[in-house]
Design an enzyme around this catalytic site. Structure first.
Site, PDB file in Angstrom:
ATOM      1  N   ASP A  34       0.711  -1.070  -0.059  1.00  0.00           N
ATOM      2  CA  ASP A  34       0.017  -0.096   0.066  1.00  0.00           C
ATOM      3  C   ASP A  34       0.749   1.250   0.215  1.00  0.00           C
ATOM      4  O   ASP A  34       0.490   2.323   0.366  1.00  0.00           O
ATOM      5  CB  ASP A  34      -0.881  -0.132   1.097  1.00  0.00           C
ATOM      6  CG  ASP A  34      -0.297   0.092   2.442  1.00  0.00           C
ATOM      7  OD1 ASP A  34      -0.446   0.745   3.345  1.00  0.00           O
ATOM      8  OD2 ASP A  34       0.689  -0.759   2.584  1.00  0.00           O
ATOM      9  N   LYS A 147      -6.148  -0.424   6.650  1.00  0.00           N
ATOM     10  CA  LYS A 147      -5.150  -0.174   7.542  1.00  0.00           C
ATOM     11  C   LYS A 147      -4.960   1.340   7.707  1.00  0.00           C
ATOM     12  O   LYS A 147      -5.293   1.985   6.789  1.00  0.00           O
ATOM     13  CB  LYS A 147      -3.885  -0.558   6.808  1.00  0.00           C
ATOM     14  CG  LYS A 147      -2.652  -0.374   7.696  1.00  0.00           C
ATOM     15  CD  LYS A 147      -1.507  -0.184   6.646  1.00  0.00           C
ATOM     16  CE  LYS A 147      -0.658   1.064   6.870  1.00  0.00           C
ATOM     17  NZ  LYS A 147       0.484   1.338   5.893  1.00  0.00           N
ATOM     18  N   GLU A 188      -2.631   0.302  13.511  1.00  0.00           N
ATOM     19  CA  GLU A 188      -0.941   0.421  13.344  1.00  0.00           C
ATOM     20  C   GLU A 188      -0.414   1.498  14.109  1.00  0.00           C
ATOM     21  O   GLU A 188      -0.513   2.763  13.568  1.00  0.00           O
ATOM     22  CB  GLU A 188      -0.414   0.381  12.095  1.00  0.00           C
ATOM     23  CG  GLU A 188       1.026   0.636  11.770  1.00  0.00           C
ATOM     24  CD  GLU A 188       1.483   0.671  10.307  1.00  0.00           C
ATOM     25  OE1 GLU A 188       0.544   0.143   9.428  1.00  0.00           O
ATOM     26  OE2 GLU A 188       2.496   0.557  10.205  1.00  0.00           O
ATOM     27  N   GLU A 190       2.801   2.707  14.904  1.00  0.00           N
ATOM     28  CA  GLU A 190       4.192   2.214  14.909  1.00  0.00           C
ATOM     29  C   GLU A 190       5.129   3.320  15.527  1.00  0.00           C
ATOM     30  O   GLU A 190       4.985   4.446  15.633  1.00  0.00           O
ATOM     31  CB  GLU A 190       4.420   2.559  13.305  1.00  0.00           C
ATOM     32  CG  GLU A 190       6.133   2.489  13.108  1.00  0.00           C
ATOM     33  CD  GLU A 190       6.558   2.268  11.772  1.00  0.00           C
ATOM     34  OE1 GLU A 190       5.929   2.508  10.783  1.00  0.00           O
ATOM     35  OE2 GLU A 190       7.811   1.827  11.575  1.00  0.00           O
ATOM     36  N   LYS A 230      -1.144  -4.160  14.308  1.00  0.00           N
ATOM     37  CA  LYS A 230      -0.073  -4.004  13.595  1.00  0.00           C
ATOM     38  C   LYS A 230       1.174  -3.249  14.032  1.00  0.00           C
ATOM     39  O   LYS A 230       1.181  -1.769  14.064  1.00  0.00           O
ATOM     40  CB  LYS A 230      -0.104  -3.291  11.914  1.00  0.00           C
ATOM     41  CG  LYS A 230       1.052  -3.307  11.076  1.00  0.00           C
ATOM     42  CD  LYS A 230       0.704  -3.352   9.808  1.00  0.00           C
ATOM     43  CE  LYS A 230       2.183  -2.954   8.954  1.00  0.00           C
ATOM     44  NZ  LYS A 230       2.067  -3.025   7.421  1.00  0.00           N
ATOM     45  N   SER A 301       2.858  -8.076   8.581  1.00  0.00           N
ATOM     46  CA  SER A 301       2.342  -7.474   7.650  1.00  0.00           C
ATOM     47  C   SER A 301       3.367  -6.921   7.114  1.00  0.00           C
ATOM     48  O   SER A 301       3.955  -5.541   7.618  1.00  0.00           O
ATOM     49  CB  SER A 301       1.395  -6.464   8.341  1.00  0.00           C
ATOM     50  OG  SER A 301       0.719  -5.770   7.245  1.00  0.00           O
ATOM     51  N   TYR A 363       7.047   7.017   5.057  1.00  0.00           N
ATOM     52  CA  TYR A 363       6.229   6.062   4.210  1.00  0.00           C
ATOM     53  C   TYR A 363       5.423   7.078   3.431  1.00  0.00           C
ATOM     54  O   TYR A 363       4.440   6.929   3.297  1.00  0.00           O
ATOM     55  CB  TYR A 363       5.295   5.103   5.003  1.00  0.00           C
ATOM     56  CG  TYR A 363       6.034   3.823   5.575  1.00  0.00           C
ATOM     57  CD1 TYR A 363       7.275   3.942   6.209  1.00  0.00           C
ATOM     58  CD2 TYR A 363       5.343   2.612   5.610  1.00  0.00           C
ATOM     59  CE1 TYR A 363       7.972   2.910   6.673  1.00  0.00           C
ATOM     60  CE2 TYR A 363       5.930   1.521   6.127  1.00  0.00           C
ATOM     61  CZ  TYR A 363       6.897   1.657   6.686  1.00  0.00           C
ATOM     62  OH  TYR A 363       7.719   0.597   6.960  1.00  0.00           O
TER      63      TYR A 363
END
Lengths: 363, 363
Positions: A34, A147, A188, A190, A230, A301, A363
């Site tokens: 993605d 997500k 997620e 992170e 995630k 993932s 990202y």
């Protein structure tokens, strides 16, 4: 706080839980394909490929046309919006291609990070506006999970209480909206590996962040059985001078999860962060062989850690497509094994071991 | 929120964790013999016995002089302060009697409920003043775990947000102080069974309460592996017209635990509330046979549900002592089977099935 106004019917709950369980069925994990347009630029530039829509299509095609060997290791694929509506050379929509082979289709729905004023470079994530309508449309177009990525950083002053609370809250709002539309939310939060902090520090911060996430999910009446988590693995910062074994990483990671993630959560699908393909597989394997009780599926993932070798094999050349697809299949199988605690590392200094860390990656 | 200031050394953590594990060893649970003087008044009044210190001593002696059959069923006994310093007829301290048979000694450390002004009859629990010094002394005197009871009620307006957050916070403060003194805290956020609400409502409230409890534990840096939880089972209110099977009670209880209690918590020791001895055992058995993944030990911390028959057999008469002790041993053995999911139901249902509910019991 006293009366329940049910968020979901029993049928809706069952559908969500079934989807979540299918994604993390034994031996399976997620291909995170993605990458936004901006992120794809960072992938394609190093291999000398121009970041055009056609090139992005061709690249995703070589992943999605992998043969049936991936059907037993890939439970779900996360798409970027553009990719969800792209087709193969033969005119088959990518979503249909993936769904027809029994792999669940997912979609990245957040709209990137934005600054939190008054903090030391911290962010929250936007994307809630019209999210319900977007989810409904994605569901019609074949997606069954979504997500949303929030980002936290470890430093002398971060993560701050605001960053933790705000990101936990926005993840819970996203999760609530997804479930209303029959979409399983992957949550997620992170914590970036940037910094020189050690393993203990990462574990401590991960525990605080995840405790806040699950309190927010409770406050927002999210149905945990119909979600996936995630998280980052618990690792030392990238500039940390101390080295830690994969068993130490596994123990720190599983301990952090045991202290914060309720058993009702169907599965934990780790992100790979800046780990190399091999590191990510070895660590996932150690996590699955960790002797502590682990009541959720623990799988992958992965984005870069599934695709790096495929990308460098491809280099944009048509003649390299088959070889590139093979590289991807190889990593998919390795991680399928790691998710079962059965991975035997090749241990070689191949392309798979090359660190994929890029400082402060957005990202 | 970013740096850890460690609360416990590795050795302290290990001691707490091992103590917790020993209390909830397979087949074992807790005898809650910590009724305050006021609570004992209610017990003894029911069997026509005067509430004197000597009578209280005699009754506890009946329990503590049970033979070796209880050694494999009882992992810990919770004492009231007065009882901790009492002796048998032979001059042996109760603490020594219990410890010498490998059973761990606990002590109730809260000082009862007090009103929360501005709420609809809700309470918090007091007892933090000088708690650290008291814990240190109890540890010297042979105690290795403690118990603190908070109370919440279900009604149209309860439990309120204040009651939930205040009680969760106080439980976390208590836990933190206990652990600093090498004492394992048993955390009891009891939601009373008073009312006509159904099973679903109790489950909903239990989930909200426990989510708040574990967020508070995280905020207060409590070491979860060195704690135990003593929650209510999820049951319908006592005036609820609908009847539910033990399996339904079990499914609701286990689901609520799965959604809120991190796997790091070694054991969940259910309170019996107003349940009869047999009901409590049947429910505990069904809980242990529930097919969902249950990563913590699920056992008992029963007061009335272990002692009711013994009390009734005793009636204050010396010649009834042996019979009374036998009644206690019987329930201990039954619950030992139940916490392993091996109890097939009692033959003496009429005796043990006698309802013990007393409206809005404050203990």
């Amino acid at each position: 706080m006293t009366h329940q106004y049910p968020a979901l019917t029993t049928e809706q709950k069952k559908e969500l839980q079934d989807i979540a369980q299918r994604i993390v069925a034994p031996g399976k994990g997620i291909l995170a394909a993605d990458e936004s347009t901006g992120s794809m630029a960072k992938r394609l530039n190093p291999i000398g490929v121009e970041n055009t829509e056609e090139n992005r299509r061709r690249y995703r095609q070589l992943l999605f046309t992998a043969d049936q060997r991936i059907d037993s290791c890939i439970g779900g694929v996360i798409f970027f919006h553009e990719t969800l509506y792209q087709k193969t050379d033969d005119g088959v929509p990518f979503a249909k291609l993936i769904k027809d082979r029994g792999i669940v289709v997912g979609i990245k729905v957040d709209k990137g990070v934005v600054p939190l004023a008054g903090t030391n470079g911290e962010t929250t994530t936007q994307g809630l506006d019209g999210l319900s309508e977007r989810c409904a449309q994605y569901k019609k177009d074949g997606a069954d999970f979504a997500k949303w990525r929030s980002v936290l950083k470890i430093s002398e002053t971060t993560p701050s209480e605001l960053a933790i609370k705000e990101n936990a809250n926005v993840l819970a709002r996203y999760a609530s909206i997804c479930q209303q539309n029959g979409i399983v939310p992957i949550v997620e939060p992170e914590i970036l590996p940037d910094g020189d902090h050690d393993l203990k520090r990462c574990q401590y911060v991960t525990e605080k962040v995840l405790a806040a996430v699950y309190k927010a999910l409770s406050d927002h009446h999210v149905y945990l059985e119909g979600t996936l988590l995630k998280p980052n693995m618990v690792t030392p910062g990238h500039s940390c001078p101390t080295k830690f074994s994969s068993e130490e990483i596994a123990m720190a990671t599983v301990t952090a999860l045991r202290r914060t993630v309720p058993p009702a959560v169907t599965g934990v699908t780790f992100l790979s962060g800046g780990q190399s393909e091999e590191e990510a597989s070895v660590n996932l394997n150690s996590i699955n062989t960790c002797p502590l009780t682990k009541p959720w599926a623990l799988t992958f993932s992965y984005g870069r850690a599934l695709q790096a070798s495929a990308l460098s094999a491809w280099k944009g050349e048509l003649s390299n497509e088959k070889a590139a697809t093979e590289e991807f299949i190889k990593r998919a199988q390795a991680n399928g094994q790691a998710a079962l605690g059965k991975y035997e590392s090749s241990g070689s200094a191949s392309a798979a071991s090359k660190s994929l860390y890029v400082a402060n990656h957005a990202y | 929120m970013t740096h850890q200031f460690p609360t416990l050394s590795e050795a302290q953590k290990r001691e707490l964790h091992e103590t917790a594990l020993r209390i909830v060893s397979p087949g074992k649970g807790i005898l809650a013999a910590d009724e305050s003087v006021g609570s004992m008044a209610k017990r003894l009044a029911q069997v026509g016995v005067e509430n004197t210190e000597e009578n209280r001593r005699q009754f506890r002696q009946i329990l503590f002089s049970a033979d070796d059959r209880i050694n494999s069923c009882i992992g810990g006994v919770i004492f009231f302060h007065e009882t901790l310093y009492q002796h048998s007829d032979n001059g042996v301290s109760f603490v020594k009697m219990i410890r010498d048979r490998g059973i761990l000694v606990g002590v109730k450390v809260d000082k009862g409920v007090v009103p929360l002004a501005g709420t609809c009859g809700e309470t918090t629990t007091q007892g933090l003043d000088g708690l650290s010094e008291r814990c240190a002394q109890y540890k010297k005197d042979g105690a290795v775990f403690a118990k603190w009871r908070c109370v919440l009620k279900i009604s149209d307006s309860n439990p309120s947000k204040l009651a939930i957050t205040e009680n969760a916070n106080i439980l976390a403060r208590y836990s933190s102080i206990c652990q600093q003194n090498g004492i394992v805290p048993v955390i009891e956020p009891e939601i009373l069974p008073d009312g006509d609400h159904d099973l679903k409502r109790c489950q909903y409230v239990t989930e909200k309460v426990l989510a708040a409890v574990y967020k508070a534990m995280s905020d207060h840096h409590v070491y979860l592996e060195g704690t135990l939880l003593k929650p209510n089972m999820v049951t319908p209110g006592h005036s609820c017209p609908t009847k539910y099977s033990p399996e339904e009670v079990a499914m609701a209880s286990v689901s609520a635990m799965r959604r809120t209690v991190p796997p790091a918590v070694p054991g969940i020791c259910f309170l019996s509330g107003g349940q009869s001895e047999e009901e409590a055992s049947i429910h505990l058995n069904a809980i242990n046979n529930c097919p969902l993944a249950k990563p913590w030990v699920l056992t008992f911390s029963f007061g009335r549900a272990l002692q009711a028959s013994a009390l009734r057999a005793w009636r204050g008469h010396k010649e009834n002592e042996k019979t009374a002790t036998e009644q206690f041993i019987k329930r201990a053995e039954v619950n030992s089977l139940a916490c392993q999911g091996k109890y097939s139901g009692g033959d003496n249902y009429s005796e043990a099935g006698h309802r013990i509910f007393g409206s809005c019991h404050a203990y």
